[in-house]
Design a protein around this motif. Structure first.
Motif, PDB file in Angstrom:
ATOM      1  N   ILE A  30       0.950  -1.176   0.103  1.00 22.83           N
ATOM      2  CA  ILE A  30       0.046  -0.067   0.061  1.00 22.83           C
ATOM      3  C   ILE A  30       0.786   1.299   0.141  1.00 22.83           C
ATOM      4  O   ILE A  30       0.603   2.202  -0.722  1.00 22.83           O
ATOM      5  CB  ILE A  30      -0.730  -0.075   1.296  1.00 22.83           C
ATOM      6  CG1 ILE A  30      -2.020  -1.199   1.247  1.00 22.83           C
ATOM      7  CG2 ILE A  30      -1.710   1.240   1.317  1.00 22.83           C
ATOM      8  CD1 ILE A  30      -2.994  -1.541   2.251  1.00 22.83           C
ATOM      9  N   VAL A  31       1.840   1.226   0.666  1.00 19.73           N
ATOM     10  CA  VAL A  31       2.976   2.480   0.888  1.00 19.73           C
ATOM     11  C   VAL A  31       3.615   2.670  -0.389  1.00 19.73           C
ATOM     12  O   VAL A  31       3.600   3.778  -1.140  1.00 19.73           O
ATOM     13  CB  VAL A  31       3.997   2.337   1.814  1.00 19.73           C
ATOM     14  CG1 VAL A  31       5.038   3.202   1.814  1.00 19.73           C
ATOM     15  CG2 VAL A  31       3.543   2.101   3.201  1.00 19.73           C
ATOM     16  N   ILE A  69       1.070   4.104  -3.047  1.00 23.34           N
ATOM     17  CA  ILE A  69       0.611   5.467  -2.734  1.00 23.34           C
ATOM     18  C   ILE A  69       2.061   6.388  -3.131  1.00 23.34           C
ATOM     19  O   ILE A  69       1.636   7.270  -3.870  1.00 23.34           O
ATOM     20  CB  ILE A  69       0.423   5.655  -1.342  1.00 23.34           C
ATOM     21  CG1 ILE A  69      -0.867   5.083  -1.004  1.00 23.34           C
ATOM     22  CG2 ILE A  69       0.287   7.061  -1.037  1.00 23.34           C
ATOM     23  CD1 ILE A  69      -1.157   5.002   0.565  1.00 23.34           C
ATOM     24  N   ILE A  70       3.196   5.847  -2.971  1.00 25.29           N
ATOM     25  CA  ILE A  70       4.225   6.769  -3.235  1.00 25.29           C
ATOM     26  C   ILE A  70       4.363   6.621  -4.670  1.00 25.29           C
ATOM     27  O   ILE A  70       4.560   7.644  -5.307  1.00 25.29           O
ATOM     28  CB  ILE A  70       5.548   6.147  -2.752  1.00 25.29           C
ATOM     29  CG1 ILE A  70       5.446   6.223  -1.034  1.00 25.29           C
ATOM     30  CG2 ILE A  70       6.780   6.662  -3.125  1.00 25.29           C
ATOM     31  CD1 ILE A  70       6.943   5.610  -0.349  1.00 25.29           C
ATOM     32  N   LEU A 125       1.922   6.254  -7.272  1.00 25.24           N
ATOM     33  CA  LEU A 125       1.240   7.275  -7.644  1.00 25.24           C
ATOM     34  C   LEU A 125       1.435   8.500  -7.538  1.00 25.24           C
ATOM     35  O   LEU A 125       1.109   9.673  -8.531  1.00 25.24           O
ATOM     36  CB  LEU A 125      -0.342   6.754  -7.006  1.00 25.24           C
ATOM     37  CG  LEU A 125      -0.948   5.603  -7.264  1.00 25.24           C
ATOM     38  CD1 LEU A 125      -2.319   5.407  -6.574  1.00 25.24           C
ATOM     39  CD2 LEU A 125      -1.324   5.440  -8.828  1.00 25.24           C
ATOM     40  N   TRP A 126       1.851   9.011  -6.291  1.00 22.34           N
ATOM     41  CA  TRP A 126       2.291  10.602  -6.207  1.00 22.34           C
ATOM     42  C   TRP A 126       3.406  10.786  -6.930  1.00 22.34           C
ATOM     43  O   TRP A 126       3.330  11.785  -7.518  1.00 22.34           O
ATOM     44  CB  TRP A 126       2.646  10.718  -4.561  1.00 22.34           C
ATOM     45  CG  TRP A 126       3.166  12.152  -4.274  1.00 22.34           C
ATOM     46  CD1 TRP A 126       2.385  13.082  -4.308  1.00 22.34           C
ATOM     47  CD2 TRP A 126       4.639  12.328  -4.473  1.00 22.34           C
ATOM     48  NE1 TRP A 126       3.399  14.296  -3.873  1.00 22.34           N
ATOM     49  CE2 TRP A 126       4.544  13.837  -4.048  1.00 22.34           C
ATOM     50  CE3 TRP A 126       5.543  11.579  -4.266  1.00 22.34           C
ATOM     51  CZ2 TRP A 126       5.799  14.467  -3.846  1.00 22.34           C
ATOM     52  CZ3 TRP A 126       6.847  12.382  -4.428  1.00 22.34           C
ATOM     53  CH2 TRP A 126       6.965  13.611  -4.158  1.00 22.34           C
ATOM     54  N   THR A 157       5.908   0.797 -10.329  1.00 24.56           N
ATOM     55  CA  THR A 157       5.200   0.463  -9.043  1.00 24.56           C
ATOM     56  C   THR A 157       4.443  -0.707  -9.065  1.00 24.56           C
ATOM     57  O   THR A 157       4.318  -1.347  -7.939  1.00 24.56           O
ATOM     58  CB  THR A 157       4.378   1.928  -9.200  1.00 24.56           C
ATOM     59  OG1 THR A 157       4.873   2.996  -9.137  1.00 24.56           O
ATOM     60  CG2 THR A 157       3.672   1.774  -7.669  1.00 24.56           C
TER      61      THR A 157
END
Length: 268
Positions: A31-32, A35-36, A38-39, A78
């Protein structure tokens, strides 16, 4: 219902606890990473667009294309990182994706060649929107340039869609790249001496200024000349056109001015 020994339950829990903790950590890590990723993909898209915006030669569509390309590359990395968190062998997955990409590329080689040609056209810019060009046997004004095709509009307002591979892969004639030397023309209008010259010259000059093919620079000029005929003058109109269409423009001016001059010319 059989009796359950609490000590057996505790032993099983102790056995499963490391597995639960490990999977929970893997899920949390995935999940981390997601998120990273996508950002970071969004930030990379913005950075690439900003960097290319500092170069005026880059087209806006090309900036967006390279920005999206970098964004999807980051997203691909990712996804592979997320899958590796769960112990999935990404090496074989990359090989499968590569084979699938090769098959898709072979199936869409015509479309990909148009895409590659579109990128080259946007980078080197052999023409711009509004330029009059000839591609093969087609002559028209460029209305739109996309990554896959070029839209031309002919002089008789016919839309022509040309695949970019056809534009990039053959000789291209650009009629608008270099300044065109203007062609000078002259039209003479004979009027009696008793004519209201202010009104007559205004009619002639107005017709020239209103004609779409008469250039504004240099502007049309007016002179008066005397003919060999008694009691007659000539209004001499000088004008310039971008293309060699002086006879056609003269014919248009004679047709436009004839009836209007009759209104200000005294009858015998």
């Amino acid at each position: 219902m059989p009796d359950v020994n609490p000590s057996d339950l505790y032993a099983r829990f102790q056995t499963l606890l490391p597995l639960i903790v490990s999977n929970a950590l893997n899920v949390l890590g995935a999940i981390v990473i997601l998120i990273i990723g996508l950002w970071l993909s969004g930030r990379c898209h913005t950075w690439v667009v900003r960097a290319l915006s500092k170069t005026p030669q880059f087209d806006a569509m090309l900036k967006s294309f390279f920005g999206s390309l970098v964004r999807y590359l980051v997203l691909t990395v990712t996804v592979l990182a997320v899958l590796s968190q769960f112990g999935i062998q990404t090496t074989s997955l990359v090989a499968v994706l590569g084979a699938a990409g090769l098959a898709v590329g072979l199936a869409l080689q015509g479309t990909l060649s148009n895409l590659a040609a579109g990128v080259m056209l946007l980078i080197f810019r052999p023409f711009r929107i509004g330029h009059k060009v000839q591609v093969g046997g087609i002559i028209g004004t460029v209305k739109e340039l996309s990554l896959f095709w070029t839209e031309l509009v002919t002089d008789d307002k016919v839309q022509v869609i040309v695949p970019n591979s056809g534009v990039w892969g053959q000789p291209l004639r650009n009629f608008s790249h270099y300044p065109v030397t203007s062609h000078a023309g002259e039209a003479r209008f004979r009027v009696p001496e008793a004519t209201d010259l202010a009104a007559a010259t205004g009619i002639v000059l107005g017709a020239a200024e209103a004609h779409p093919r008469v250039l504004k620079d240099p502007a049309p000029t007016l002179l008066l000349d005397r003919t060999t005929t008694e009691n007659a003058l000539e209004i001499v109109l000088g004008f310039s056109v971008a293309e060699d269409e002086v006879p056609k423009v003269k014919s248009d001016l004679y047709r436009t001015v004839h009836d209007q001059l009759a209104k200000v010319t005294p009858t015998a």
